[in-house]
Design an enzyme around this catalytic site. Structure first.
Site, short mmCIF file in Angstrom:
data_model
loop_
_atom_site.label_atom_id
_atom_site.label_comp_id
_atom_site.label_asym_id
_atom_site.label_seq_id
_atom_site.Cartn_x
_atom_site.Cartn_y
_atom_site.Cartn_z
N SER A 17 34.52 38.51 30.63
CA SER A 17 35.07 37.15 30.66
C SER A 17 35.39 36.58 29.28
O SER A 17 36.45 35.98 29.10
CB SER A 17 34.15 36.22 31.44
OG SER A 17 34.13 36.56 32.80
N LYS A 58 26.94 30.57 43.16
CA LYS A 58 28.16 29.90 43.63
C LYS A 58 27.87 28.84 44.70
O LYS A 58 28.54 27.81 44.76
CB LYS A 58 29.16 30.93 44.14
CG LYS A 58 29.70 31.85 43.06
CD LYS A 58 30.73 32.82 43.61
CE LYS A 58 31.25 33.75 42.52
NZ LYS A 58 32.31 34.65 43.02
N GLY A 118 32.75 44.29 54.05
CA GLY A 118 31.79 43.37 53.47
C GLY A 118 31.98 41.96 53.99
O GLY A 118 33.11 41.47 54.06
N GLY A 120 29.95 39.26 52.81
CA GLY A 120 29.31 38.32 51.90
C GLY A 120 30.29 37.27 51.41
O GLY A 120 31.38 37.09 51.97
N TYR A 193 35.81 45.87 39.31
CA TYR A 193 36.62 46.14 38.12
C TYR A 193 35.92 47.08 37.14
O TYR A 193 36.51 47.45 36.11
CB TYR A 193 37.02 44.85 37.42
CG TYR A 193 35.86 43.93 37.06
CD1 TYR A 193 35.15 44.10 35.89
CD2 TYR A 193 35.49 42.90 37.91
CE1 TYR A 193 34.10 43.27 35.56
CE2 TYR A 193 34.44 42.05 37.59
CZ TYR A 193 33.75 42.25 36.42
OH TYR A 193 32.69 41.42 36.11
N GLY A 214 40.02 45.67 40.77
CA GLY A 214 39.58 44.29 40.63
C GLY A 214 39.87 43.61 39.31
O GLY A 214 39.69 42.39 39.20
#
Length: 409
Positions: A17, A58, A118, A120, A193, A214
């Site tokens: 990031s 989150k 998935g 989630g 990723y 990703g």
């Protein structure tokens, strides 16, 4: 005053990031590793202006915001927070990041079946995007009505999305699904990723399917976050530019070629030019085996050496930003291709066979080099992304490698 921004998480490791946000704006971007018992206080009272939020925070981030975007409210999940006028505004830019990923493939999913592996938080976001784009979405879980044991009943799906952590570093090589069970599949998306190409993506590539990893989603969601941090629009073209730039910064450069073709010397020069660490796989094998390569051949066999070699490919292939110089026979084991290709671009160094030395090379000493080259040539061609002539100077070869890599984007 410079904005204070960053990524909030429990364990962030080697996050990409900060590198991405360095392209997106003139603000300070840091990693904030905060334990669960302090995260609420950090969100409410920390010294920051904008945050990205990753798992497992989150949901709690959404609960603490004063106002939520419509998408964040629908998903109950926030990955971007902006502090403005004493209030916390929450957004879900993962939604936009994944939507950009789908659009980038050019696949028309309207009215077609899409499997989401998935259930989630990421899976829920993916489902929302695909549903709003008109797809018939089928979530796949381990124990639900639609699961991996009966997935063949959805063999007419045109899109498969991996929203699980299966195959993510450091557990490279695992795949949640055998794509041959979905013969109608046209495109595969994986939100992972790291590695750049998961086992699922490598299978999609081998089957000739469209695919996207990703990194695009990570960059695209960061672009939308940066717009909210700075309250200004950023060109969509920046996503492709940053994705390509990061790919070239992060991916390994792997040198293959005949024994004596100059891989070691070129690797050192390339590492010096690009300021990267060099891994000599033969040297690492010697360390692991506790004896020289000729001794491995003498005491055991070529197959034993290949076992050591593949083990080293597993270790080196997981890494990023390295120059990896391999042994001449690495291409004789097909398994090594995925181990190297998952995080790298493979460069074949070609040198005239009459210039190849044989000292210290057991196979070269007992072989006709021309015949050995003809036998291995199809294997080198199979592995190589770029082919480079190494009959000139080392500097010329390094220039050719860099030019060849840039041309492969």
């Amino acid at each position: 005053m410079t904005l204070k921004c960053g990524l909030l998480g429990e364990m962030l490791g080697h996050s990409y990031s900060p590198r991405i946000h360095a392209y997106l704006g003139d603000y300070d971007y840091r990693l904030y590793e905060v334990p669960k018992d302090r995260v609420e206080d950090f969100i409410l009272n920390g010294d920051w202006d904008g945050l990205n939020v990753t798992i497992p925070y989150k949901k709690v981030a959404a609960s603490l915001c004063d106002e939520l975007s419509d998408i964040a409210r629908d998903l109950g999940s926030v990955n971007t927070i902006v502090r403005r006028d004493g209030k916390l505004y929450g957004y879900n830019t993962d939604y936009y990041g994944f939507r950009s990923m789908v659009l980038e493939t050019g696949v028309d999913i309207s009215g077609k079946k899409a499997l989401v592996l998935g259930t989630g938080g990421t899976g829920v976001t993916v489902e929302k995007v695909l549903s709003e784009m008109g797809a018939e979405v089928v979530p796949i879980s381990r124990t639900g009505k639609n699961n991996y044991d009966n997935i063949e009943k959805h063999s007419d799906a045109v899109l498969v999305v991996n929203a699980t952590p299966v195959g993510m570093y450091p557990k490279n090589g695992a795949s949640p699904l055998d794509l041959r069970k979905i013969p109608a599949c046209e495109c595969v998306l994986d939100v992972i990723y790291n590695p750049m190409r998961t086992a699922l993506i490598l299978q999609a590539e081998s089957l000739g399917l469209k695919y996207k990893s990703g990194l695009h989603m990570l960059v695209a969601q960061a672009k939308y976050s940066a717009e909210r941090f700075q309250n200004k629009e950023i060109s969509d073209d920046s996503v492709t530019f940053i994705e390509n730039s990061l790919t070239r910064e992060l991916e390994n450069i792997i040198l293959i070629g005949m024994p004596g073709s100059g891989k070691s010397v070129v690797a050192q020069a390339l590492g010096h030019r690009l300021h990267r660490q060099v891994i000599e796989t033969d040297a690492e094998i010697v360390k692991s085996a506790g004896c020289t390569i000729p001794e491995i051949f003498e005491k055991s066999s070529e197959s034993e050496f290949r076992r050591f070699e593949t083990s080293q490919m597993q270790a080196s292939g997981k890494l990023s930003e390295r120059i990896i110089s391999t042994g001449g026979g690495v291409v004789t084991v097909e398994e090594n291709y995925n181990l190297l290709h998952q995080n790298g671009i493979i460069v074949w160094l070609e040198r005239d066979t009459n210039k190849l030395p044989t000292d210290g090379r057991p196979i070269s000493q007992k072989s006709n080099l021309r015949e050995l080259y003809e036998k291995r040539k199809p294997m080198y061609e199979r592995f190589a992304d770029v082919k480079v002539d190494n009959n000139g100077t080392v500097a010329q070869t390094v220039d050719r490698i860099i030019k060849g890599i840039e041309g492969s984007i």
